[in-house]
Design a protein around this motif. Structure first.
Motif, PDB file in Angstrom:
ATOM      1  N   ASN A 490       0.869  -1.168   0.000  1.00 42.24           N
ATOM      2  CA  ASN A 490       0.000   0.000   0.000  1.00 42.24           C
ATOM      3  C   ASN A 490       0.910   1.223   0.000  1.00 42.24           C
ATOM      4  N   THR A 491       1.032   1.886  -1.143  1.00 37.23           N
ATOM      5  CA  THR A 491       1.948   3.019  -1.263  1.00 37.23           C
ATOM      6  C   THR A 491       1.226   4.350  -1.145  1.00 37.23           C
ATOM      7  N   THR A 492      -0.032   4.315  -0.693  1.00 38.79           N
ATOM      8  CA  THR A 492      -0.790   5.563  -0.595  1.00 38.79           C
ATOM      9  C   THR A 492      -0.392   6.381   0.622  1.00 38.79           C
ATOM     10  N   GLY A 493       0.349   5.769   1.540  1.00 33.10           N
ATOM     11  CA  GLY A 493       0.732   6.495   2.746  1.00 33.10           C
ATOM     12  C   GLY A 493      -0.352   6.504   3.804  1.00 33.10           C
ATOM     13  N   GLN A 494      -1.527   5.931   3.519  1.00 29.98           N
ATOM     14  CA  GLN A 494      -2.580   5.873   4.538  1.00 29.98           C
ATOM     15  C   GLN A 494      -3.202   4.490   4.537  1.00 29.98           C
ATOM     16  N   ALA A 495      -3.948   4.227   5.602  1.00 28.52           N
ATOM     17  CA  ALA A 495      -4.673   2.952   5.637  1.00 28.52           C
ATOM     18  C   ALA A 495      -5.725   2.953   4.530  1.00 28.52           C
ATOM     19  N   ALA A 496      -5.958   1.792   3.969  1.00 32.83           N
ATOM     20  CA  ALA A 496      -6.954   1.680   2.894  1.00 32.83           C
ATOM     21  C   ALA A 496      -7.779   0.424   3.124  1.00 32.83           C
ATOM     22  N   MET A 497      -8.934   0.373   2.465  1.00 32.33           N
ATOM     23  CA  MET A 497      -9.757  -0.838   2.527  1.00 32.33           C
ATOM     24  C   MET A 497      -9.891  -1.386   1.121  1.00 32.33           C
ATOM     25  N   GLY A 498      -9.682  -2.673   1.004  1.00 29.49           N
ATOM     26  CA  GLY A 498      -9.776  -3.282  -0.319  1.00 29.49           C
ATOM     27  C   GLY A 498     -10.759  -4.442  -0.340  1.00 29.49           C
ATOM     28  N   THR A 499     -11.232  -4.767  -1.544  1.00 27.81           N
ATOM     29  CA  THR A 499     -11.991  -6.000  -1.742  1.00 27.81           C
ATOM     30  C   THR A 499     -11.080  -6.959  -2.488  1.00 27.81           C
ATOM     31  N   VAL A 500     -10.812  -8.104  -1.863  1.00 26.99           N
ATOM     32  CA  VAL A 500      -9.928  -9.089  -2.485  1.00 26.99           C
ATOM     33  C   VAL A 500     -10.806 -10.063  -3.278  1.00 26.99           C
ATOM     34  N   ARG A 501     -10.456 -10.258  -4.546  1.00 21.53           N
ATOM     35  CA  ARG A 501     -11.252 -11.129  -5.434  1.00 21.53           C
ATOM     36  C   ARG A 501     -10.355 -12.226  -5.968  1.00 21.53           C
ATOM     37  N   ILE A 502     -10.735 -13.465  -5.714  1.00 21.09           N
ATOM     38  CA  ILE A 502      -9.883 -14.591  -6.118  1.00 21.09           C
ATOM     39  C   ILE A 502     -10.653 -15.514  -7.068  1.00 21.09           C
ATOM     40  N   PHE A 503     -10.029 -15.800  -8.199  1.00 24.72           N
ATOM     41  CA  PHE A 503     -10.635 -16.685  -9.200  1.00 24.72           C
ATOM     42  C   PHE A 503      -9.629 -17.759  -9.599  1.00 24.72           C
ATOM     43  N   LEU A 504     -10.168 -18.816 -10.208  1.00 20.16           N
ATOM     44  CA  LEU A 504      -9.338 -19.908 -10.729  1.00 20.16           C
ATOM     45  C   LEU A 504      -9.838 -20.233 -12.137  1.00 20.16           C
ATOM     46  N   ALA A 505      -8.904 -20.518 -13.050  1.00 25.33           N
ATOM     47  CA  ALA A 505      -9.337 -20.864 -14.419  1.00 25.33           C
ATOM     48  C   ALA A 505      -8.378 -21.866 -15.035  1.00 25.33           C
ATOM     49  N   PRO A 506      -8.881 -22.634 -16.007  1.00 22.92           N
ATOM     50  CA  PRO A 506      -8.002 -23.513 -16.780  1.00 22.92           C
ATOM     51  C   PRO A 506      -7.032 -22.663 -17.611  1.00 22.92           C
ATOM     52  N   THR A 507      -5.938 -23.274 -18.042  1.00 26.52           N
ATOM     53  CA  THR A 507      -4.987 -22.535 -18.880  1.00 26.52           C
ATOM     54  C   THR A 507      -4.996 -23.027 -20.327  1.00 26.52           C
ATOM     55  N   THR A 508      -5.454 -24.261 -20.531  1.00 29.01           N
ATOM     56  CA  THR A 508      -5.486 -24.792 -21.898  1.00 29.01           C
ATOM     57  C   THR A 508      -6.829 -25.448 -22.173  1.00 29.01           C
ATOM     58  N   ASP A 509      -7.129 -25.621 -23.455  1.00 25.99           N
ATOM     59  CA  ASP A 509      -8.338 -26.359 -23.802  1.00 25.99           C
ATOM     60  C   ASP A 509      -8.037 -27.854 -23.784  1.00 25.99           C
ATOM     61  N   GLN A 510      -9.002 -28.644 -24.232  1.00 24.05           N
ATOM     62  CA  GLN A 510      -8.863 -30.098 -24.138  1.00 24.05           C
ATOM     63  C   GLN A 510      -7.691 -30.595 -24.973  1.00 24.05           C
ATOM     64  N   ALA A 511      -7.411 -29.883 -26.080  1.00 27.13           N
ATOM     65  CA  ALA A 511      -6.326 -30.310 -26.971  1.00 27.13           C
ATOM     66  C   ALA A 511      -4.967 -29.801 -26.495  1.00 27.13           C
ATOM     67  N   GLY A 512      -4.966 -29.023 -25.409  1.00 31.52           N
ATOM     68  CA  GLY A 512      -3.705 -28.528 -24.887  1.00 31.52           C
ATOM     69  C   GLY A 512      -3.297 -27.169 -25.443  1.00 31.52           C
ATOM     70  N   ASN A 513      -4.175 -26.525 -26.206  1.00 28.85           N
ATOM     71  CA  ASN A 513      -3.856 -25.186 -26.718  1.00 28.85           C
ATOM     72  C   ASN A 513      -4.100 -24.139 -25.646  1.00 28.85           C
ATOM     73  N   ALA A 514      -3.175 -23.197 -25.538  1.00 31.77           N
ATOM     74  CA  ALA A 514      -3.325 -22.149 -24.532  1.00 31.77           C
ATOM     75  C   ALA A 514      -4.590 -21.330 -24.811  1.00 31.77           C
ATOM     76  N   LEU A 515      -5.293 -20.967 -23.747  1.00 36.18           N
ATOM     77  CA  LEU A 515      -6.518 -20.179 -23.892  1.00 36.18           C
ATOM     78  C   LEU A 515      -6.170 -18.701 -23.953  1.00 36.18           C
ATOM     79  N   ASN A 516      -6.855 -17.958 -24.817  1.00 36.81           N
ATOM     80  CA  ASN A 516      -6.653 -16.505 -24.789  1.00 36.81           C
ATOM     81  C   ASN A 516      -7.588 -15.885 -23.747  1.00 36.81           C
TER      82      ASN A 516
END
Ligand code: CUO
Length: 682
Positions: A490-516
């Motif tokens: 936190n580089t704002t110099g003051q206390a801050a409040m945040g909303t933390v958002r966590i997601f998970l996703a595959p990286t490739t399709d069934q054939a192993g091609n990287a997902l865009n």
């Protein structure tokens, strides 16, 4: 004054009359003579004596002037009940209205004791549950989980035969648990069977049933339906189901789910539920592979609808989305705006009574369920009832559920694609820099999964059998608990409040091609979202998987009402209350593979001052808010649901190109061990 806890007894042994002994303390309802149905009238006194003599407790029932129940009574007692069939919906709406309108708990108890002997048990259970969740004087009471009341909706009927044997031959303490077989609905020759553990998971089906209980789409009291962002939540919760299902498919070497978009073509997937309805004494009908939906004409259900109607409604949706406006009943148009457009559209789509123009946009989503669920007998010539797609408690068992909802979701996505992409300014949280997220565990950044065996008590749902616990043991997926560690500056110099958002996703399709990015964003699974104070300087945030905002703990999914601590509504029982709504915690993480399935973990912190919703969140059951909202409150996040993945990026690149300094990613893997561990029941 009647004790509101008595109402819970109506969930005990649903087809056994309430003048018999109910619950563990053998409660008998003393109903007025005129409440006995015709068939019992002559023997009413004898019955009262017979069940009354060794009753543990007598509950006198007030004789009230009975409301007009003729509409809900039209559904035969031994019949199936579908939330999606319009006639059933109208009957249920009427009954909910009656239950909501009772002056006090005592009158509600009276009308329940009358209805329990006459109204279809599935419908009675649903309507009473909705009323209990929404009446001010029954808040804090929560109906027992449906798997206990109607276990027939969740498992192989062989289980009940064995349960019957066990309960008649052994005293309660000596009964062996009955084993629910794994993967019993099809053989390995059916590729879809590889993810039967997901589709047929008891917890997942309970969540879906509960969600629709919390968000009914029809009731006379508009407030029961008209909840904050309910349409958007319908879209988002079901979108997340599809994302999770796709991840599960990839883990099992199956391709992405394909939309069911050709209403004239055959449905490749068949489904044979292998379940019986104990109330209707019928097997749930199957759907053979290659079945095509056909025009419906079922006078008993008052359904007459052609497949072409679905196509007309669909075309009107496409037109609304492409023009950015919807048509109102008075012929005027209304623009779909960035903030509420998705909510308006989803209410039209579902459709609920708050649809702005039901006459024009019809009933696309619900009727999709109905057409599919009657595909085996569209004109009732075989006197068959609907298939599993007709009931929210069973729909998720069938592969077509996901194809249908992938289609519905695609229409929503067509809309969100028209919204302006987020600029970097809208994504960033100036001064807040997230440098890393990691998963603790035996191997860093590796999730571990395996099978687990747990039991559920069927006693409440086993009508006309000896009392005492009858446990059924079932096998489900489970993960090792873990902890997220997030490093952030936190580089704002003051206390801050945040909303933390966590997601998970595959990286490739069934054939192993990287997902865009465009492909990946629609596969993002929300794992958690929480508010976090950020000191000036560096911060290390730790968060336990068990605290996830999308899930409810195992104990709540399979809660045992008789174990509930304290009085309903008391602080003591608060933990136990509201709702079985919430994704089951044991299904938080996809199964993965034995080699380790690659995925990416995403973390973002946004400015809580922009996300916050001013409201007191006192009350219970806000721990699965991401998918279920908070009871009687607004959705606790001002951002669109699914943010920041709810719309396309300005340019199609990779997830890496999308990141702003308040975001970070971490490559992870999910390793599955093919072993079964026993759950330590508390
Ligand atoms: Cu939940 Cu279609 O809305 O099953």
């Amino acid at each position: 004054m009647a004790d509101k806890n008595n109402l819970l007894l109506f969930f005990d042994r649903p087809t056994e009359p309430c003048f018999m002994q109910k619950g563990d303390d053998k409660t008998v309802f003393q109903i007025p003579d005129n409440f006995y149905p015709e068939k019992y009238k002559k023997v009413g006194n004898q019955l009262a004596d017979r069940f009354g003599t060794d009753a543990g407790r007598m509950v006198p029932v007030r004789n009230i002037a009975l409301p007009d129940l003729s509409l809900p009574q039209q559904l035969p007692y031994h019949n199936q009940f579908s939330l999606f069939v319009p006639k059933h919906r109208r009957m249920a709406a009427k009954l909910i209205d009656i239950f909501m309108g009772m002056r006090d708990v005592e009158d509600l108890q009276s009308v329940c004791s009358y209805c329990q002997l006459r109204i279809n048990p599935y419908m009675f259970n649903y309507c009473l549950s909705v009323a209990m969740l929404h009446r001010p004087d029954t808040k804090g009471l929560s109906p027992p989980t449906l798997v206990e009341t109607f276990p027939d909706k969740f498992m192989d009927p062989k289980v009940f035969r064995r349960a019957r044997e066990t309960s008649t031959t052994a005293p309660a303490g000596d009964r062996m648990p009955v084993l629910i077989p794994v993967n019993y609905t099809a053989s390995d020759a059916e590729p879809e069977q590889r993810i039967a553990y997901f589709r047929e998971d008891i917890g997942i089906n309970l969540h879906h049933w509960h969600w629709h209980l919390v968000y009914p789409f029809e009731a006379a009291d508009r407030a029961v339906v008209d909840k904050d962002r309910r349409g958007e939540l319908l879209y988002y919760m079901h979108q997340q189901i599809i994302a999770r299902y796709n991840a599960e498919r990839l883990c099992n070497n199956l391709g992405f789910v394909t939309r069911y978009n050709d209403f004239r073509g055959p449905i490749a997937e068949g489904y044979f539920p292998k379940m019986d309805s104990q109330v209707a004494s019928r097997a749930w009908p199957p759907r053979f592979s290659g079945t095509t939906i056909r025009d419906l004409d079922r006078p008993v259900d008052q359904i007459r609808s052609d497949v072409s109607e679905m196509e007309t409604w669909r075309d009107r949706f496409i037109q609304a989305i492409d023009s950015g406006t919807i048509v109102l009943p008075n012929g005027r148009t209304q623009r779909l705006d960035e903030e509420t457009g998705i909510d308006v559209l989803a209410n039209l789509m579902e459709s609920s009574i708050i649809s702005r123009n039901r006459a024009y946009y019809g009933d696309l989503h619900n009727m999709g369920h109905v057409f599919i669920s009657y595909a085996h007998d569209p004109d009732h010539r075989h006197l068959e009832q609907f298939g599993v797609m007709g009931d929210p408690a069973t729909a998720m068992r069938d592969p077509i559920f996901y194809r249908w909802h992938a289609y519905v979701d695609d229409i929503f996505q067509r809309y969100t694609a028209t919204l302006p992409a987020y600029t970097r300014e809208r994504l960033d949280f100036p001064g807040i820099r997230v440098s890393s997220i990691a998963i603790s565990g035996r191997t860093p950044n590796q999730f571990s999964t395996q099978w687990e065996q747990s039991s559920v008590n069927l006693a409440r749902g086993l009508d006309f059998m000896p009392r005492g616990a009858v446990l059924a043991r079932f096998t489900h997926l489970q993960h090792d608990e873990f902890e997220y560690t997030i490093e952030c500056d936190n580089t704002t110099g003051q206390a801050a409040m945040g909303t933390v958002r966590i997601f998970l996703a595959p990286t490739t399709d069934q054939a192993g091609n990287a997902l865009n990015f465009e492909e990946q964003r629609r596969l993002m699974i929300e794992l958690d979202k929480f508010t976090q104070g950020l000191r000036p300087g560096s911060n290390t945030i730790r968060r336990r998987s068990i605290d996830s905002s999308v899930t409810i703990p195992y104990e709540r999914t399979f809660r045992d009402e008789s174990q509930r601590p304290g009085d309903a509504g008391s602080a003591q029982s608060a933990d136990f209350d509201f709702c079985g709504c919430g994704w089951p915690h044991h299904m938080l993480i996809p199964k993965g593979t034995q080699q380790g399935w690659n995925c990416v973990l995403f973390c973002m912190i946004t400015n809580w001052n922009e996300d916050r919703v001013e409201q007191d969140t006192v009350g219970t059951c806000n721990d699965a808010a991401s998918y279920c909202g908070i009871r009687d409150r607004r959705y606790p996040d001002r951002k669109p649901m699914g943010f920041p993945f709810d719309r396309p990026a300005p340019s199609t690149g990779s997830l890496g190109d999308f990141l702003t300094p308040n975001m970070t990613v971490q490559n992870c893997s999910i390793r599955f061990t093919d072993a079964v561990r026993q759950r330590q029941q508390r």
